[in-house]
Design an enzyme around this catalytic site. Sequence first.
Site, PDB file in Angstrom:
ATOM      1  N   GLU A  81       1.722  48.928  -7.278  1.00  0.00           N
ATOM      2  CA  GLU A  81       2.819  49.999  -7.062  1.00  0.00           C
ATOM      3  C   GLU A  81       4.218  49.523  -6.823  1.00  0.00           C
ATOM      4  O   GLU A  81       4.203  48.513  -6.327  1.00  0.00           O
ATOM      5  CB  GLU A  81       2.543  50.868  -6.043  1.00  0.00           C
ATOM      6  CG  GLU A  81       1.268  51.657  -5.959  1.00  0.00           C
ATOM      7  CD  GLU A  81       0.814  52.518  -7.204  1.00  0.00           C
ATOM      8  OE1 GLU A  81       1.916  53.205  -7.664  1.00  0.00           O
ATOM      9  OE2 GLU A  81      -0.179  52.694  -7.704  1.00  0.00           O
ATOM     10  N   ASP A 178       1.211  46.381 -15.749  1.00  0.00           N
ATOM     11  CA  ASP A 178       1.382  45.476 -14.716  1.00  0.00           C
ATOM     12  C   ASP A 178       1.336  44.038 -14.796  1.00  0.00           C
ATOM     13  O   ASP A 178       2.268  43.297 -14.056  1.00  0.00           O
ATOM     14  CB  ASP A 178       0.049  45.578 -13.748  1.00  0.00           C
ATOM     15  CG  ASP A 178      -0.293  47.086 -13.332  1.00  0.00           C
ATOM     16  OD1 ASP A 178      -0.202  47.402 -12.193  1.00  0.00           O
ATOM     17  OD2 ASP A 178      -0.801  47.924 -14.277  1.00  0.00           O
ATOM     18  N   ASP A 241      -6.469  53.198  -6.908  1.00  0.00           N
ATOM     19  CA  ASP A 241      -6.654  52.991  -8.117  1.00  0.00           C
ATOM     20  C   ASP A 241      -7.436  51.962  -8.445  1.00  0.00           C
ATOM     21  O   ASP A 241      -8.177  52.069  -9.613  1.00  0.00           O
ATOM     22  CB  ASP A 241      -5.262  52.860  -8.928  1.00  0.00           C
ATOM     23  CG  ASP A 241      -4.273  54.186  -8.975  1.00  0.00           C
ATOM     24  OD1 ASP A 241      -5.030  55.131  -8.708  1.00  0.00           O
ATOM     25  OD2 ASP A 241      -3.091  54.099  -9.196  1.00  0.00           O
TER      26      ASP A 241
END
Length: 266
Positions: A81, A178, A241
């Site tokens: 995040e 990511d 997640d």
Amino acid sequence: VSDASGCSMIALLHTGAAKFPQNLLSRSRQAVFPFSPAGVFKGFSSIVSRKLASHGFGASMAAMSSFPPQRYHYFLVLDFEATCDKPQIHPQEIIEFPILKLNGRTMEIESTFHMYVQPVVHPQLTPFCTELTGIIQGMVDGQPSLQQVLERVDEWMAKEGLLDPSVKSIFVTCGDWDLKVMLPGQCQYLGLPVADYFKQWINLKKAYSFAMGSWPKNGLLDMNKGLNLQHIGRPHSGIDDCKNIANIMKTLAHRGFIFKQTSKPF
């Protein structure tokens, strides 16, 4: 049939012949050869695993034989995040860094790395970011910098045996962002090196599309729906997640899917 460590089940039956009663060896061979690939694993589960367990092979053999063996010993499930707003702020900075170590034989979680990260360019989280991720200011204030967290990741990787050249592991993410965009971009901005183990990964969206024949436009939500799975936790929580990714991988593996690297070499 090979498992993630490169051992052959057939070779096991042959090389271990001296250790097995002949009637067990004969019945084990019969359980292996007459079936289709799906039948092989069903046969292992229902016959061979129980027999071998009685000779000291234990539960790990039964767990490994319930679905086709993967190419990797471990999957490292990761979901960042980062700081965000509308319009988007630049540069974005990682604020949650979770990794789940998933056993490639059992597809069960063996270990967890989870840290929050203090942003330095935009240290104050926006209301949009907090609403999206559930991360409040107090969760990042006073936390280690990205450089410090990356050092702790390396220590965790070493402690878990993941830096051993004989151990095959690979990161798994929901999308390419990511490890293709976020981590290398922030490391470049801060002048930090990117460890080699972050340079190859499996994009779960691609893996799911290969397995199910449809692209999950809404990511984890679509994949859970397509597999009739309940969503775990809250969307856009990094650690939640990761748990959803792990659950989807386990479900696909039990359906016979073999995960392969999807990223291109750097």
